[in-house]
Design a protein around this motif. Structure first.
Motif, PDB file in Angstrom:
ATOM      1  N   GLU A 164      -0.368   0.790   0.061  1.00 19.49           N
ATOM      2  CA  GLU A 164       0.603   1.742   0.597  1.00 19.49           C
ATOM      3  C   GLU A 164       2.049   1.319   0.346  1.00 19.49           C
ATOM      4  O   GLU A 164       2.955   2.148   0.387  1.00 19.49           O
ATOM      5  CB  GLU A 164       0.415   1.874   2.115  1.00 19.49           C
ATOM      6  CG  GLU A 164      -0.886   2.510   2.534  1.00 19.49           C
ATOM      7  CD  GLU A 164      -1.062   2.487   4.036  1.00 19.49           C
ATOM      8  OE1 GLU A 164      -1.769   3.364   4.558  1.00 19.49           O
ATOM      9  OE2 GLU A 164      -0.497   1.583   4.684  1.00 19.49           O
ATOM     10  N   LEU A 165       2.279   0.046   0.123  1.00 17.34           N
ATOM     11  CA  LEU A 165       3.632  -0.496   0.105  1.00 17.34           C
ATOM     12  C   LEU A 165       4.473   0.017  -1.065  1.00 17.34           C
ATOM     13  O   LEU A 165       5.689   0.137  -0.960  1.00 17.34           O
ATOM     14  CB  LEU A 165       3.552  -2.026   0.049  1.00 17.34           C
ATOM     15  CG  LEU A 165       4.848  -2.821   0.134  1.00 17.34           C
ATOM     16  CD1 LEU A 165       5.549  -2.551   1.457  1.00 17.34           C
ATOM     17  CD2 LEU A 165       4.572  -4.308  -0.026  1.00 17.34           C
ATOM     18  N   LEU A 169       3.706   8.125   0.932  1.00 20.71           N
ATOM     19  CA  LEU A 169       3.849   7.148  -0.146  1.00 20.71           C
ATOM     20  C   LEU A 169       5.205   7.286  -0.824  1.00 20.71           C
ATOM     21  O   LEU A 169       5.795   6.309  -1.285  1.00 20.71           O
ATOM     22  CB  LEU A 169       2.711   7.326  -1.160  1.00 20.71           C
ATOM     23  CG  LEU A 169       1.303   7.037  -0.620  1.00 20.71           C
ATOM     24  CD1 LEU A 169       0.264   7.344  -1.691  1.00 20.71           C
ATOM     25  CD2 LEU A 169       1.177   5.604  -0.145  1.00 20.71           C
ATOM     26  N   GLU A 170       5.710   8.517  -0.876  1.00 22.86           N
ATOM     27  CA  GLU A 170       6.998   8.738  -1.513  1.00 22.86           C
ATOM     28  C   GLU A 170       8.146   8.100  -0.721  1.00 22.86           C
ATOM     29  O   GLU A 170       9.149   7.681  -1.302  1.00 22.86           O
ATOM     30  CB  GLU A 170       7.253  10.239  -1.673  1.00 22.86           C
ATOM     31  CG  GLU A 170       6.394  10.899  -2.764  1.00 22.86           C
ATOM     32  CD  GLU A 170       4.934  10.970  -2.401  1.00 22.86           C
ATOM     33  OE1 GLU A 170       4.103  10.927  -3.327  1.00 22.86           O
ATOM     34  OE2 GLU A 170       4.612  11.039  -1.200  1.00 22.86           O
ATOM     35  N   LEU A 227       8.756  -7.293   6.571  1.00 19.60           N
ATOM     36  CA  LEU A 227       7.713  -6.305   6.344  1.00 19.60           C
ATOM     37  C   LEU A 227       8.069  -4.966   6.970  1.00 19.60           C
ATOM     38  O   LEU A 227       8.561  -4.912   8.107  1.00 19.60           O
ATOM     39  CB  LEU A 227       6.384  -6.810   6.933  1.00 19.60           C
ATOM     40  CG  LEU A 227       5.132  -6.070   6.465  1.00 19.60           C
ATOM     41  CD1 LEU A 227       4.951  -6.247   4.964  1.00 19.60           C
ATOM     42  CD2 LEU A 227       3.914  -6.601   7.206  1.00 19.60           C
ATOM     43  N   VAL A 228       7.822  -3.900   6.223  1.00 24.48           N
ATOM     44  CA  VAL A 228       8.016  -2.544   6.745  1.00 24.48           C
ATOM     45  C   VAL A 228       6.694  -2.030   7.298  1.00 24.48           C
ATOM     46  O   VAL A 228       5.627  -2.461   6.867  1.00 24.48           O
ATOM     47  CB  VAL A 228       8.527  -1.597   5.646  1.00 24.48           C
ATOM     48  CG1 VAL A 228       9.886  -2.016   5.143  1.00 24.48           C
ATOM     49  CG2 VAL A 228       7.530  -1.529   4.490  1.00 24.48           C
ATOM     50  N   GLU A 229       6.774  -1.139   8.258  1.00 15.48           N
ATOM     51  CA  GLU A 229       5.572  -0.504   8.797  1.00 15.48           C
ATOM     52  C   GLU A 229       5.258   0.725   7.951  1.00 15.48           C
ATOM     53  O   GLU A 229       6.067   1.645   7.851  1.00 15.48           O
ATOM     54  CB  GLU A 229       5.784  -0.108  10.256  1.00 15.48           C
ATOM     55  CG  GLU A 229       4.603   0.638  10.863  1.00 15.48           C
ATOM     56  CD  GLU A 229       3.314  -0.141  10.749  1.00 15.48           C
ATOM     57  OE1 GLU A 229       2.426   0.310   9.996  1.00 15.48           O
ATOM     58  OE2 GLU A 229       3.196  -1.199  11.405  1.00 15.48           O
ATOM     59  N   THR A 230       4.099   0.739   7.315  1.00 17.47           N
ATOM     60  CA  THR A 230       3.728   1.849   6.438  1.00 17.47           C
ATOM     61  C   THR A 230       2.956   2.937   7.176  1.00 17.47           C
ATOM     62  O   THR A 230       2.744   4.022   6.617  1.00 17.47           O
ATOM     63  CB  THR A 230       2.881   1.343   5.261  1.00 17.47           C
ATOM     64  OG1 THR A 230       1.709   0.683   5.773  1.00 17.47           O
ATOM     65  CG2 THR A 230       3.678   0.368   4.408  1.00 17.47           C
TER      66      THR A 230
END
Length: 443
Positions: A361-362, A433-434, A425-428
């Motif tokens: 997802e990242l 996704l964009e 880290l980002v929360e996905t």
């Protein structure tokens, strides 16, 4: 959900089961084939890590043949390799043949780690893709548990017990190969190969109401991906995201989880347990791994990836540090089993279920395939290196010292991982996704 979708998903997920089985079966077999081939610490490490080197090769090179022949055809080829490694390791007349068979098995594992999830995602309806995709991770931990259980069941079958342990992997491999004849090629590959009529037939089997529209969407997606292949992976925001992906993959291994999965029987023997007791305890860890994975799967979309990783990192670090300290003090008892079970539970419910979802997802669509490949390569590389070095470290220090300090090292690296996740880290969860195109590391 139609039964044939479940059948196709289950069949592809057997690749994950074999992934788990073939990586873990060496745990119980290690002391017996080590004695048979008279292996020192370095050669024991090589016997484990050689398979992981094969994983790196398989993960890197499976993409191109899959584009040409399709994931279903290449999964059949990998199923044959799984049979070959079961026979080669189980019947090996010497250590060289054993290592060659391990590398072949690693190639199969690495390839399956890429193709099985891809196939599942490409045949899954959008509304069920998350749940069906997680079946692959579940299959891996079931494979690990089956490996530990078969090691225990075959423990007292004589001096060739280790051969039977490896040969048992041929049974699910043959079943995998046979079942692949009852699943179709993925619609995405069929469209890419110019077989639109066959793609439409498969989509109807998958209960897609408007197959024609979906085929047009697949065409547009393929054209878009082709146009963005030249986007630079190591520049600007892309570089930031790739570095995060690499770090997540590396920290996943620097928890020491695969040291426990590959060497737990030896670890328990080194702290005073008998061989029978040690292998029983690996089964307990395998069962814990399975239960915790199911729990993690139920939490990942509710709690979020980042929160799971943060909580799991602190918990894992505590168990690792306590295990290392108690080992150095000379403690003997089932408290050590409790600590390793706690560590395995913490890992499986957090990093275990999160890593592959997060990595997928990242990254934005334009670099996802290449960036995921780099992250996966980093994961396998560190896995291979740590698995090779662990028995060497144990042999270099007297009694429990190497073991104790190894676990303290993994405890410290897991604490470092916590601060990395918290800072970068980002929360996905909940993001398209964009939207990941706009993620930038803050300094």
């Amino acid at each position: 959900m139609k039964n044939n979708i479940l059948l196709y998903t289950f069949t592809a997920a057997i690749g994950g089961l074999l992934f788990g089985f073939d990586t873990a079966v060496i745990n119980g077999a290690l002391p017996f084939f080590s004695e048979h081939f008279a292996l020192d610490g370095a050669m024991q490490g090589w016997s484990v890590s050689s398979g992981l080197i094969g994983c790196v090769i398989g993960a890197i090179f499976i993409g191109k043949p899959s584009d040409i022949f399709g994931s279903r055809s290449m999964l059949k080829f990998l199923a044959v390799l799984f049979v070959v490694t079961a026979l080669g390791t189980g019947l090996a007349p010497n250590f060289t043949i054993f290592i060659i068979a391990r590398i072949i098995g690693g190639i199969a594992i690495g390839g399956a780690s890429v193709l099985s999830p891809v196939y599942i995602s490409e045949i899954s309806p959008a509304e069920f893709r998350g749940r069906l995709g997680s079946v692959f991770q579940l299959a891996i931990v079931i494979g690990i548990l089956l490996a530990f259980a078969s090691d225990l069941a075959l423990l007292n079958t004589g001096e060739n017990n280790w051969r039977f342990m490896f040969l048992s992997g041929g049974i699910p491999a043959i079943a995998f190969f046979a079942m692949l004849f009852f699943v179709p090629s993925s619609p995405r590959w069929l469209v890419k190969a110019g077989k639109e009529k066959e793609a439409k037939r498969v989509l109807l089997q998958l209960a897609v109401s408007d197959a024609g529209s979906l085929i047009n969407e697949i065409k547009q997606s393929l054209a878009s991906e082709e146009g963005k292949k030249k986007e630079n992976l190591f520049k600007g925001t892309n570089l930031n995201l790739v570095l995060i992906g690499i770090a997540v993959a590396v920290f996943n291994q620097l928890t020491g989880i695969n040291i426990v999965m590959y060497y737990s029987a030896d670890i328990f023997r080194s702290v005073g347990f008998t061989t029978d007791s040690a292998i029983w305890q690996t089964v307990i860890i395998g069962a814990t791994n399975l239960v915790a994975t199911i729990i993690g799967m139920s939490l990942i979309d509710k709690v979020g990836r980042k929160k799971l990783l943060l909580t799991g990192s602190l918990s894992m670090a505590g168990f690792l540090l306590l295990f290392g300290i108690l080992t150095l003090t000379g403690y003997q008892g089932y408290g050590l089993l409790v600590l390793l079970v706690g560590f395995a539970f913490s890992f499986a419910a957090s990093s275990g279920v999160t890593i592959w979802v997060l990595i997928s997802e990242l990254f934005p669509n334009s670099i996802r395939a290449r960036a995921c490949s780099v992250s996966s390569f980093s994961n396998w590389l560190v896995n291979s290196a740590s698995s090779f070095l662990f028995p060497i470290v144990l042999a270099a220090f007297p009694e429990r010292i190497g073991l104790g300090y190894s676990f303290i090292f993994y405890g410290i690296t897991t604490i470092i991982a916590y601060f990395f996740y918290k800072r970068y880290l980002v929360e996905t969860r909940g993001k398209t996704l964009e939207e990941m195109n706009n993620v930038v590391i803050s300094h």
